[in-house]
Design a protein around this motif. Structure first.
Motif, PDB file in Angstrom:
ATOM      1  N   ASP A 281     -16.369 -57.248  87.123  1.00 15.05           N
ATOM      2  CA  ASP A 281     -17.087 -56.310  86.266  1.00 15.05           C
ATOM      3  C   ASP A 281     -17.677 -55.206  87.137  1.00 15.05           C
ATOM      4  OD1 ASP A 281     -18.824 -54.929  84.616  1.00 15.05           O
ATOM      5  OD2 ASP A 281     -19.740 -56.716  83.739  1.00 15.05           O
ATOM      6  N   PHE A 282     -17.190 -53.972  86.976  1.00 12.78           N
ATOM      7  CA  PHE A 282     -17.629 -52.877  87.833  1.00 12.78           C
ATOM      8  C   PHE A 282     -19.108 -52.544  87.656  1.00 12.78           C
ATOM      9  CE2 PHE A 282     -13.054 -52.112  88.109  1.00 12.78           C
ATOM     10  CZ  PHE A 282     -12.925 -51.816  89.468  1.00 12.78           C
ATOM     11  N   SER A 283     -19.724 -53.012  86.601  1.00 11.42           N
ATOM     12  CA  SER A 283     -21.152 -52.744  86.417  1.00 11.42           C
ATOM     13  C   SER A 283     -22.020 -53.669  87.274  1.00 11.42           C
ATOM     14  CB  SER A 283     -21.535 -52.908  84.936  1.00 11.42           C
ATOM     15  OG  SER A 283     -21.436 -54.263  84.531  1.00 11.42           O
ATOM     16  N   LYS A 284     -21.409 -54.707  87.840  1.00  9.21           N
ATOM     17  CA  LYS A 284     -22.149 -55.654  88.684  1.00  9.21           C
ATOM     18  C   LYS A 284     -22.001 -55.296  90.156  1.00  9.21           C
ATOM     19  CE  LYS A 284     -21.451 -59.767  85.736  1.00  9.21           C
ATOM     20  NZ  LYS A 284     -20.868 -61.143  85.727  1.00  9.21           N
TER      21      LYS A 284
ATOM     22  N   PRO B  96     -12.427 -64.386  89.180  1.00  6.04           N
ATOM     23  CA  PRO B  96     -12.125 -63.929  87.823  1.00  6.04           C
ATOM     24  C   PRO B  96     -13.302 -63.199  87.180  1.00  6.04           C
ATOM     25  CG  PRO B  96     -11.479 -66.228  88.136  1.00  6.04           C
ATOM     26  CD  PRO B  96     -12.287 -65.838  89.342  1.00  6.04           C
ATOM     27  N   GLY B  97     -12.987 -62.333  86.227  1.00  3.72           N
ATOM     28  CA  GLY B  97     -14.021 -61.647  85.453  1.00  3.72           C
ATOM     29  C   GLY B  97     -14.692 -60.512  86.190  1.00  3.72           C
TER      30      GLY B  97
ATOM     31  N   GLN C 269     -20.347 -68.390  86.155  1.00  4.76           N
ATOM     32  CA  GLN C 269     -20.630 -66.956  86.027  1.00  4.76           C
ATOM     33  C   GLN C 269     -21.836 -66.583  86.879  1.00  4.76           C
ATOM     34  OE1 GLN C 269     -21.037 -65.605  82.003  1.00  4.76           O
ATOM     35  NE2 GLN C 269     -21.179 -63.455  82.578  1.00  4.76           N
ATOM     36  N   GLN C 270     -21.683 -65.496  87.652  1.00  3.63           N
ATOM     37  CA  GLN C 270     -22.753 -65.029  88.525  1.00  3.63           C
ATOM     38  C   GLN C 270     -23.141 -63.604  88.136  1.00  3.63           C
ATOM     39  OE1 GLN C 270     -24.154 -67.063  90.709  1.00  3.63           O
ATOM     40  NE2 GLN C 270     -22.623 -68.718  90.678  1.00  3.63           N
ATOM     41  N   ALA C 271     -24.252 -63.151  88.667  1.00  6.16           N
ATOM     42  CA  ALA C 271     -24.730 -61.791  88.389  1.00  6.16           C
ATOM     43  C   ALA C 271     -24.071 -60.783  89.324  1.00  6.16           C
ATOM     44  CB  ALA C 271     -26.249 -61.739  88.530  1.00  6.16           C
ATOM     45  N   TYR C 272     -23.011 -61.203  89.993  1.00  7.63           N
ATOM     46  CA  TYR C 272     -22.298 -60.323  90.924  1.00  7.63           C
ATOM     47  C   TYR C 272     -20.821 -60.687  90.910  1.00  7.63           C
ATOM     48  CZ  TYR C 272     -22.921 -64.538  93.776  1.00  7.63           C
ATOM     49  OH  TYR C 272     -22.939 -65.839  94.219  1.00  7.63           O
ATOM     50  N   ASN C 273     -20.004 -59.753  91.392  1.00 11.97           N
ATOM     51  CA  ASN C 273     -18.594 -60.024  91.644  1.00 11.97           C
ATOM     52  C   ASN C 273     -18.455 -60.652  93.028  1.00 11.97           C
ATOM     53  OD1 ASN C 273     -17.722 -58.534  89.232  1.00 11.97           O
ATOM     54  ND2 ASN C 273     -18.361 -56.722  90.374  1.00 11.97           N
ATOM     55  N   LEU C 274     -17.379 -61.421  93.210  1.00 13.74           N
ATOM     56  CA  LEU C 274     -17.194 -62.106  94.486  1.00 13.74           C
ATOM     57  C   LEU C 274     -15.777 -61.903  95.000  1.00 13.74           C
ATOM     58  CD1 LEU C 274     -18.733 -63.929  96.487  1.00 13.74           C
ATOM     59  CD2 LEU C 274     -17.728 -65.903  95.307  1.00 13.74           C
TER      60      LEU C 274
END
Length: 355
Positions: A57-60, A54-55, A118-123
């Motif tokens: 974010d293309f900026s990550k 979830p969440g 919440q992570q600093a990347y998409n998974l």
């Protein structure tokens, strides 16, 4: 512990379902139903399944967790039913248990754990098919449908040590052309004799660029066929060469060098499966080393060969058990894999340019 027990249950379910390469529909259905019941939105293309945390974010940057759901066919010598998950003293026997169902279930549970924070990347977690045959309906068919991937963790049995380089594969079909004649008379040109010269070259030649992690390019003649009957000089000799490449020789470049060096006709089945490597300074690799893991170069092929982005191969089990009779995984290996994956990924920071 709940994730460990769930992983074991899913693993046993996978073993019960024959899932040979290009015949994975039943196991894909099982996994899709299991993950949908757990509340996930399961994407599917053919027999490939993926989940997106979830969440998004293309900026990550985006991390891909990947392993494969297909198996080879059971070899001779099994003393147990390969499709019955047999549990003995903390060990689970069954076809595909080590390669690579243990990685599939461990990465799935890791995805669930990591996605809750919440992570600093998409998974993204991808369970793909046709890995054992490098089929075009496997991961290669799915990657164009995914967002840009910055790094991949590929689950294969490595004892949870990171393979930061992997040999590529190129298969050559070679043909020496002679002239037929009667074996009793001094006539004709023996294609076997012509082929022997080139076979000796394949057996003995060493390309000069050797890799610190992967060693030299390895060329092995594995099949040969010639002749129609004992008294006829063969006018055609065909042989196959298995070539394991290092990062210094892209397959197409190596093919051109080989074609100039031998006299026989040479055809490559594919140039797709190139060697891959990642910098030892990559944040994931650096974290693994801090945890006491030992980076190494892998001689075996995986879906890494089809990835254009940095990747590391790491997973529970031992490659020596793969494709063997009475294949098994130790239950503690799955528990430790989930724990290790989570420790490696939780809080990891990447940038779009990490190589």
């Amino acid at each position: 512990m709940e994730h460990y027990y769930e992983a074991i249950d899913i693993l046993k379910g996978m073993i019960r379902i024959p899932s040979f390469s290009r015949e994975e529909e039943a196991v894909a259905n099982f996994l899709q139903e299991t993950w949908q019941k757990a509340g996930h939105n399961v994407h599917r293309k053919g027999n490939n399944l993926w989940l997106i945390a979830p969440g998004f974010d293309f900026s990550k940057p985006t991390i891909l967790l990947n392993s494969h759901i297909d198996t080879v066919k059971p070899v001779a010598g099994w003393t147990k039913d390969p499709f019955v998950p047999t549990e003995e003293e903390g060990v689970i026997y069954g076809l595909g248990s080590n390669d690579a169902a243990a990685s599939v279930v461990s990465l799935y549970e890791t995805f669930v754990v990591i996605s809750r924070k919440q992570q600093a990347y998409n998974l993204i977690f991808l369970a793909s098919c046709e890995e054992e045959v490098s089929g075009k309906q496997g991961i290669e068919s799915v990657l164009p449908d995914l967002p840009r991937i910055d790094f991949a963790l590929v689950g294969e049995p490595t004892g949870m040590h990171p393979a930061i380089a992997e040999k590529g594969l190129m298969v050559l079909d070679c043909t020496a052309i002679g002239k037929s004649g009667h074996a009793a008379r001094n006539e004709g040109i023996n294609a076997i004799t012509l082929a022997l010269k080139d076979i000796e070259w394949f057996n003995s030649y060493q390309f000069p660029k050797q890799s610190e992690l992967l060693g030299p390019v390895k060329m092995t003649v594995t099949m040969i066929q010639a002749g129609t009957q004992h008294n006829v000089i063969p006018d055609r000799c065909e042989f196959t060469v298995d070539i394991r490449t290092n990062e210094y020789y892209p397959n197409k470049e190596l093919f051109e060098l080989i074609a100039k060096a031998v006299d026989c006709e040479v055809k490559a089945r594919s140039f797709r499966l190139n060697s891959s490597s990642i910098s030892p300074d990559h944040p994931f690799v650096a974290r693994a080393v801090m945890m006491g893991k030992t980076p190494f170069g892998s001689p075996t092929l995986s879906d890494q060969a089809l990835m254009s982005f940095p990747s590391v191969k790491i997973g529970p089990g031992d490659s020596a058990r793969s494709h063997s009779a009475d294949e098994y995984i130790e239950e503690i290996e799955i528990r430790e894999a989930i724990d290790t994956y989570v420790r490696l990924l939780d809080g990891l920071h990447l940038s779009h340019g990490d190589k």
